[in-house]
Scaffold this motif. Sequence first.
Motif, PDB file in Angstrom:
ATOM      1  N   LYS A 107     -16.905  -4.151  39.679  1.00 43.64           N
ATOM      2  CA  LYS A 107     -17.505  -3.517  38.516  1.00 43.64           C
ATOM      3  C   LYS A 107     -17.375  -1.995  38.626  1.00 43.64           C
ATOM      4  N   ILE A 108     -16.911  -1.380  37.553  1.00 42.75           N
ATOM      5  CA  ILE A 108     -16.793   0.070  37.517  1.00 42.75           C
ATOM      6  C   ILE A 108     -17.580   0.591  36.318  1.00 42.75           C
ATOM      7  N   LYS A 109     -18.090   1.805  36.452  1.00 38.46           N
ATOM      8  CA  LYS A 109     -18.867   2.415  35.379  1.00 38.46           C
ATOM      9  C   LYS A 109     -17.971   3.407  34.635  1.00 38.46           C
ATOM     10  N   VAL A 110     -17.848   3.204  33.324  1.00 39.41           N
ATOM     11  CA  VAL A 110     -17.017   4.065  32.478  1.00 39.41           C
ATOM     12  C   VAL A 110     -17.763   4.304  31.170  1.00 39.41           C
ATOM     13  N   ASN A 111     -17.189   5.175  30.341  1.00 41.23           N
ATOM     14  CA  ASN A 111     -17.739   5.424  29.006  1.00 41.23           C
ATOM     15  C   ASN A 111     -16.858   4.757  27.966  1.00 41.23           C
ATOM     16  N   ASP A 112     -17.483   4.094  26.994  1.00 43.89           N
ATOM     17  CA  ASP A 112     -16.707   3.475  25.926  1.00 43.89           C
ATOM     18  C   ASP A 112     -16.282   4.530  24.907  1.00 43.89           C
ATOM     19  N   GLU A 113     -15.704   4.091  23.800  1.00 46.65           N
ATOM     20  CA  GLU A 113     -15.187   5.032  22.809  1.00 46.65           C
ATOM     21  C   GLU A 113     -16.282   5.944  22.250  1.00 46.65           C
ATOM     22  N   MET A 114     -17.512   5.431  22.173  1.00 42.76           N
ATOM     23  CA  MET A 114     -18.623   6.200  21.622  1.00 42.76           C
ATOM     24  C   MET A 114     -19.362   7.006  22.676  1.00 42.76           C
ATOM     25  N   GLY A 115     -18.884   6.980  23.903  1.00 42.68           N
ATOM     26  CA  GLY A 115     -19.508   7.750  24.972  1.00 42.68           C
ATOM     27  C   GLY A 115     -20.636   7.055  25.687  1.00 42.68           C
ATOM     28  N   ASN A 116     -20.906   5.795  25.372  1.00 48.11           N
ATOM     29  CA  ASN A 116     -21.977   5.061  26.046  1.00 48.11           C
ATOM     30  C   ASN A 116     -21.514   4.603  27.418  1.00 48.11           C
ATOM     31  N   PRO A 117     -22.312   4.818  28.462  1.00 42.22           N
ATOM     32  CA  PRO A 117     -21.928   4.331  29.799  1.00 42.22           C
ATOM     33  C   PRO A 117     -22.046   2.812  29.886  1.00 42.22           C
ATOM     34  N   ILE A 118     -20.990   2.169  30.348  1.00 41.86           N
ATOM     35  CA  ILE A 118     -20.973   0.710  30.456  1.00 41.86           C
ATOM     36  C   ILE A 118     -20.433   0.314  31.819  1.00 41.86           C
ATOM     37  N   GLU A 119     -20.714  -0.918  32.210  1.00 41.60           N
ATOM     38  CA  GLU A 119     -20.137  -1.521  33.414  1.00 41.60           C
ATOM     39  C   GLU A 119     -19.123  -2.563  32.988  1.00 41.60           C
ATOM     40  N   ILE A 120     -17.948  -2.523  33.592  1.00 39.29           N
ATOM     41  CA  ILE A 120     -16.864  -3.411  33.177  1.00 39.29           C
ATOM     42  C   ILE A 120     -16.057  -3.833  34.397  1.00 39.29           C
ATOM     43  N   ALA A 121     -15.523  -5.056  34.347  1.00 38.29           N
ATOM     44  CA  ALA A 121     -14.661  -5.584  35.409  1.00 38.29           C
ATOM     45  C   ALA A 121     -13.696  -6.568  34.771  1.00 38.29           C
ATOM     46  N   ALA A 122     -12.579  -6.822  35.456  1.00 40.47           N
ATOM     47  CA  ALA A 122     -11.542  -7.687  34.890  1.00 40.47           C
ATOM     48  C   ALA A 122     -10.953  -8.576  35.981  1.00 40.47           C
ATOM     49  N   VAL A 123     -10.435  -9.723  35.539  1.00 39.80           N
ATOM     50  CA  VAL A 123      -9.678 -10.632  36.403  1.00 39.80           C
ATOM     51  C   VAL A 123      -8.228 -10.615  35.926  1.00 39.80           C
ATOM     52  N   ILE A 124      -7.307 -10.362  36.848  1.00 41.88           N
ATOM     53  CA  ILE A 124      -5.892 -10.205  36.504  1.00 41.88           C
ATOM     54  C   ILE A 124      -5.074 -11.192  37.324  1.00 41.88           C
ATOM     55  N   VAL A 125      -4.172 -11.909  36.670  1.00 37.75           N
ATOM     56  CA  VAL A 125      -3.255 -12.840  37.325  1.00 37.75           C
ATOM     57  C   VAL A 125      -1.851 -12.241  37.234  1.00 37.75           C
ATOM     58  N   TRP A 126      -1.195 -12.063  38.383  1.00 37.70           N
ATOM     59  CA  TRP A 126       0.117 -11.426  38.399  1.00 37.70           C
ATOM     60  C   TRP A 126       0.998 -12.057  39.475  1.00 37.70           C
ATOM     61  N   ARG A 127       2.287 -11.801  39.369  1.00 37.80           N
ATOM     62  CA  ARG A 127       3.247 -12.280  40.363  1.00 37.80           C
ATOM     63  C   ARG A 127       4.448 -11.342  40.393  1.00 37.80           C
ATOM     64  N   VAL A 128       5.169 -11.385  41.497  1.00 35.93           N
ATOM     65  CA  VAL A 128       6.376 -10.571  41.650  1.00 35.93           C
ATOM     66  C   VAL A 128       7.553 -11.310  41.028  1.00 35.93           C
ATOM     67  N   GLU A 129       8.308 -10.627  40.199  1.00 35.04           N
ATOM     68  CA  GLU A 129       9.507 -11.200  39.599  1.00 35.04           C
ATOM     69  C   GLU A 129      10.772 -10.540  40.134  1.00 35.04           C
ATOM     70  N   ASN A 130      10.814  -9.219  40.198  1.00 36.16           N
ATOM     71  CA  ASN A 130      11.970  -8.485  40.700  1.00 36.16           C
ATOM     72  C   ASN A 130      11.648  -7.984  42.102  1.00 36.16           C
ATOM     73  N   THR A 131      12.201  -8.639  43.113  1.00 34.71           N
ATOM     74  CA  THR A 131      11.875  -8.303  44.497  1.00 34.71           C
ATOM     75  C   THR A 131      12.429  -6.944  44.894  1.00 34.71           C
ATOM     76  N   ALA A 132      13.560  -6.555  44.338  1.00 37.82           N
ATOM     77  CA  ALA A 132      14.150  -5.255  44.687  1.00 37.82           C
ATOM     78  C   ALA A 132      13.242  -4.118  44.231  1.00 37.82           C
ATOM     79  N   GLU A 133      12.721  -4.199  43.005  1.00 43.05           N
ATOM     80  CA  GLU A 133      11.817  -3.160  42.517  1.00 43.05           C
ATOM     81  C   GLU A 133      10.517  -3.153  43.308  1.00 43.05           C
ATOM     82  N   ALA A 134      10.015  -4.341  43.656  1.00 48.41           N
ATOM     83  CA  ALA A 134       8.757  -4.414  44.396  1.00 48.41           C
ATOM     84  C   ALA A 134       8.865  -3.774  45.778  1.00 48.41           C
TER      85      ALA A 134
END
Length: 289
Positions: A107-134
């Motif tokens: 959880k991180i504390k940030v300000n939304d578009e209206m300047g209100n302080p909020i707590e937000i967190a995200a779940v991200i699913v990812w994988r490597v596709e190009n091994t040379a770039e990685a």
Amino acid sequence: MKEIIGKTKSGGFILLLSFLILILSVVIFVEAIIIGPEFLAALGILLFIVFIFMLPGFFTIQPNEAMVLILFGKYSGTIKKAGWHWANPFYTKRKISLRSRNINGDKIKVNDEMGNPIEIAAVIVWRVENTAEAVFDVDNYVDYVNVQSESALRHLAGMYPYDNTEDSHTISLRGSADEVAEALKNELQQRLGKAGVVVEEARLSHLAYAPEIAAAMLQRQQAAAIIAARQKIVEGAVGMVQMALNKLSENEIVELDEERKAAMVSNLLVVLCGEKNTQPVINTGTLHN
């Protein structure tokens, strides 16, 4: 950096060949000691060295894994086919997982578009596709994904309000979960594409006002809900009063002058809009008493 498909030999075939070289080296060395000239002993030792030299070339790759091959600092290719392989022993080998991975962000504390302080967190699913770039375009692709994910989430939170206001129908973090998730996924893909990473899914896992304003915002939400409920009640009550007056007039049950109509409307609105049950009063006199 463009990914190149590398070439290797079958591990089983090279293993069989290496055992033949080992057996041949032992036979030649023993024969040289017993009956042969000394150069045969040197040949046997040389063949044994060849056998030892071949051993580091063996490696295995499991499903959804890849091996990046580097020869004296030069990228030589990537092996993605699962199985037992053999390649030049001088190759530097770096194994990379191609499986999907999860980031359950803090959880991180940030300000939304209206300047209100909020707590937000995200779940991200990812994988490597190009091994040379990685491997070659970023220093550490795992750390790169973690840092860029938090940066993208902070930027996204500042683009939208926490919730819609009374007169606004724009996208909000709380009311437009699918749209916000799609926007987060697109921004992450733009940031992580240079590391050879594909973002499969990104969604908010936590969203709340910061503790210092949570109580005030809760009161605001409760007030908005009460106002919306009252509007519905009043709209329904007015419709019912109109229907009652129309029915009385159509069926010629009673003729009411404007003053009596106003009194009747007032009484019906009190009954229909009141929070508590009303106490009826029976009039035993005439209509005008």
